[in-house]
Design a protein around this motif. Structure first.
Motif, mmCIF file in Angstrom:
data_model
loop_
_atom_site.group_PDB
_atom_site.id
_atom_site.type_symbol
_atom_site.label_atom_id
_atom_site.label_comp_id
_atom_site.label_asym_id
_atom_site.label_seq_id
_atom_site.Cartn_x
_atom_site.Cartn_y
_atom_site.Cartn_z
ATOM 1 N N GLY A 175 44.121 32.645 38.230
ATOM 2 C CA GLY A 175 44.409 33.394 37.007
ATOM 3 C C GLY A 175 43.350 34.433 36.730
ATOM 4 O O GLY A 175 43.191 34.886 35.595
ATOM 5 N N GLY A 176 42.638 34.853 37.774
ATOM 6 C CA GLY A 176 41.463 35.696 37.602
ATOM 7 C C GLY A 176 41.737 37.119 37.164
ATOM 8 O O GLY A 176 40.807 37.825 36.776
ATOM 9 N N ALA A 177 43.006 37.548 37.218
ATOM 10 C CA ALA A 177 43.355 38.870 36.706
ATOM 11 C C ALA A 177 43.996 38.779 35.330
ATOM 12 O O ALA A 177 44.309 39.810 34.724
ATOM 13 C CB ALA A 177 44.309 39.586 37.672
ATOM 14 N N GLY A 178 44.182 37.566 34.840
ATOM 15 C CA GLY A 178 44.801 37.379 33.536
ATOM 16 C C GLY A 178 43.812 37.505 32.401
ATOM 17 O O GLY A 178 42.659 37.919 32.590
ATOM 18 N N PHE A 179 44.239 37.131 31.237
ATOM 19 C CA PHE A 179 43.448 37.301 30.018
ATOM 20 C C PHE A 179 42.134 36.518 30.079
ATOM 21 O O PHE A 179 41.039 37.089 30.255
ATOM 22 C CB PHE A 179 44.307 36.877 28.827
ATOM 23 C CG PHE A 179 43.583 36.746 27.515
ATOM 24 C CD1 PHE A 179 42.496 37.559 27.202
ATOM 25 C CD2 PHE A 179 43.994 35.810 26.580
ATOM 26 C CE1 PHE A 179 41.833 37.438 25.988
ATOM 27 C CE2 PHE A 179 43.346 35.680 25.363
ATOM 28 C CZ PHE A 179 42.258 36.480 25.077
ATOM 29 N N ILE A 180 42.215 35.212 29.963
ATOM 30 C CA ILE A 180 40.991 34.411 29.957
ATOM 31 C C ILE A 180 40.301 34.474 31.312
ATOM 32 O O ILE A 180 39.079 34.604 31.408
ATOM 33 C CB ILE A 180 41.297 32.959 29.556
ATOM 34 C CG1 ILE A 180 41.845 32.900 28.121
ATOM 35 C CG2 ILE A 180 40.040 32.090 29.668
ATOM 36 C CD1 ILE A 180 42.270 31.508 27.668
ATOM 37 N N GLY A 181 41.084 34.408 32.388
ATOM 38 C CA GLY A 181 40.502 34.402 33.723
ATOM 39 C C GLY A 181 39.653 35.618 34.022
ATOM 40 O O GLY A 181 38.566 35.507 34.597
ATOM 41 N N SER A 182 40.124 36.805 33.625
ATOM 42 C CA SER A 182 39.350 38.016 33.913
ATOM 43 C C SER A 182 38.084 38.081 33.071
ATOM 44 O O SER A 182 37.074 38.651 33.495
ATOM 45 C CB SER A 182 40.205 39.269 33.692
ATOM 46 O OG SER A 182 40.586 39.409 32.335
ATOM 47 N N CYS A 183 38.129 37.493 31.879
ATOM 48 C CA CYS A 183 36.902 37.417 31.058
ATOM 49 C C CYS A 183 35.911 36.438 31.669
ATOM 50 O O CYS A 183 34.698 36.674 31.637
ATOM 51 C CB CYS A 183 37.250 37.032 29.622
ATOM 52 S SG CYS A 183 38.171 38.307 28.722
ATOM 53 N N VAL A 184 36.415 35.356 32.249
ATOM 54 C CA VAL A 184 35.545 34.431 32.981
ATOM 55 C C VAL A 184 34.924 35.140 34.180
ATOM 56 O O VAL A 184 33.737 34.961 34.485
ATOM 57 C CB VAL A 184 36.326 33.178 33.421
ATOM 58 C CG1 VAL A 184 35.478 32.296 34.338
ATOM 59 C CG2 VAL A 184 36.782 32.377 32.208
ATOM 60 N N LEU A 185 35.726 35.957 34.865
ATOM 61 C CA LEU A 185 35.211 36.737 35.990
ATOM 62 C C LEU A 185 34.073 37.642 35.546
ATOM 63 O O LEU A 185 33.039 37.752 36.234
ATOM 64 C CB LEU A 185 36.356 37.553 36.605
ATOM 65 C CG LEU A 185 36.027 38.428 37.815
ATOM 66 C CD1 LEU A 185 35.388 37.634 38.941
ATOM 67 C CD2 LEU A 185 37.297 39.130 38.306
#
Length: 327
Positions: A11-21
């Protein structure tokens, strides 16, 4: 946090995932495999200002995982899921939210590495039994298929004799903030309200269908995504803690407070219009959520969570008003 850590982030391009990235990058971690299903969406924009090793479509990822390609991974952060509370295809929810997460669990167990995964506050249902992550989760009754799919995996995880070296399920409450721009109807009321304010000068909210709550007084535990990332960082740095934890603020604030903060962030007086709630939502609508945060505090988490005034102001001024700047 070791900057040579090898991470799989679903989910790294999604909402929470990209913020985690973004959080991982800010801590010097770049050896990251981003798993997602971008397709023809604009989610790729959430990756433009990030550093990672490779992107893999979610349908290709599991065969690659089974092949041994990622056997040197240090941790999986599993944010990928079908997160639509209105999704009616239960087979799709089961495949994405239950079976896919089991595959992550089994891989981490075999390799003896940590797994941090997204559960959901939707597992609490109407809140009749409260929102306490110390309670027996078997007593919970989710109101929709999405919440039930998350509940099923949580229940399954607690029955396993063999586990990852660390396993953390995070029950996210109402998360809002930058990078949610591609979520469509599932984006936060801050995002939709800001767009309405710019276009029409007012923001629309649902009327209440519960006599205990005035129009606009429906309550949620609204948690800013940057605070969510801080919680995930804490668990990465404290692999000795496992379990299922709430991620909220511990406050219940109203939708009227939330959208008023949007107006105040740009120096305007609130202009709110109350509209009828759609019939299909009325029987499944939550009027109150508030995360009990004692379990997270008990393991030493001391960071404060932003209230809606602070979180909305940062989101509006530093992201939405700057042409929806990606975090």
């Amino acid at each position: 946090m070791k900057n040579n850590m090898k991470v799989i982030l679903t989910g790294g391009a999604g909402f929470i995932g990209s913020c985690v990235l973004r959080m991982l990058n800010d801590n010097g971690i770049e050896d990251i495999v981003v798993v997602d299903n971008i397709g023809s969406t604009n989610k790729w924009m959430n990756l433009v200002n990030k550093r990672y090793r490779k992107y893999v479509n979610k349908d290709r990822f599991l065969p690659e995982l089974a092949s041994g390609e990622y056997d040197d991974t240090d941790i999986i952060i599993h944010m990928g899921a079908c997160s639509s509370t209105t999704e009616l295809n239960f087979d799709y929810l089961w495949l994405n939210n239950v079976e896919y997460t089991k595959a992550m669990w089994n891989f981490c167990t075999k390799r003896n590495i940590p797994l941090i995964y997204a559960s959901s506050a939707a597992t609490y249902g109407d809140g009749e039994n409260g929102f306490d992550d110390k309670m027996n989760i078997n007593e919970l009754r989710p109101l929709n298929g999405y919440g039930y799919s998350k509940q099923v995996f949580d229940q399954w995880s607690l029955k396993q004799d063999k586990t990852p070296s660390q396993y953390v399920g995070l029950k996210f409450f109402n998360v809002y903030g930058p990078n949610e721009y591609c979520k469509g109807s599932m984006a936060s009321m801050v995002f939709h309200g800001y767009n309405q304010m710019v276009e029409t000068g007012k923001i629309k909210l649902f009327k209440s269908c519960n006599p205990k709550y005035a129009d606009g007084a429906q309550e949620r535990d609204f948690v800013y995504v940057k605070d969510v990332c801080n919680v995930i960082k804490y668990f990465i740095e404290h692999p000795e803690y496992s379990g299922i934890y709430n991620v909220g603020t511990g406050r219940a604030q109203t939708f009227e407070e939330l959208v008023s903060a949007v107006f105040y962030a740009v120096g305007k007086e609130p202009n709110i219009e109350f509209i009828e709630m759609p019939e299909h939502l009325r029987g499944k609508y939550q009027y109150h959520t508030k995360a009990e945060m004692g379990k997270l505090r008990d393991i030493g988490y001391t960071d404060e969570f932003m209230d809606v005034d602070a979180g909305v102001k940062d989101y509006v001024i530093n992201h939405l008003a700057k042409n929806k700047m990606v975090y």
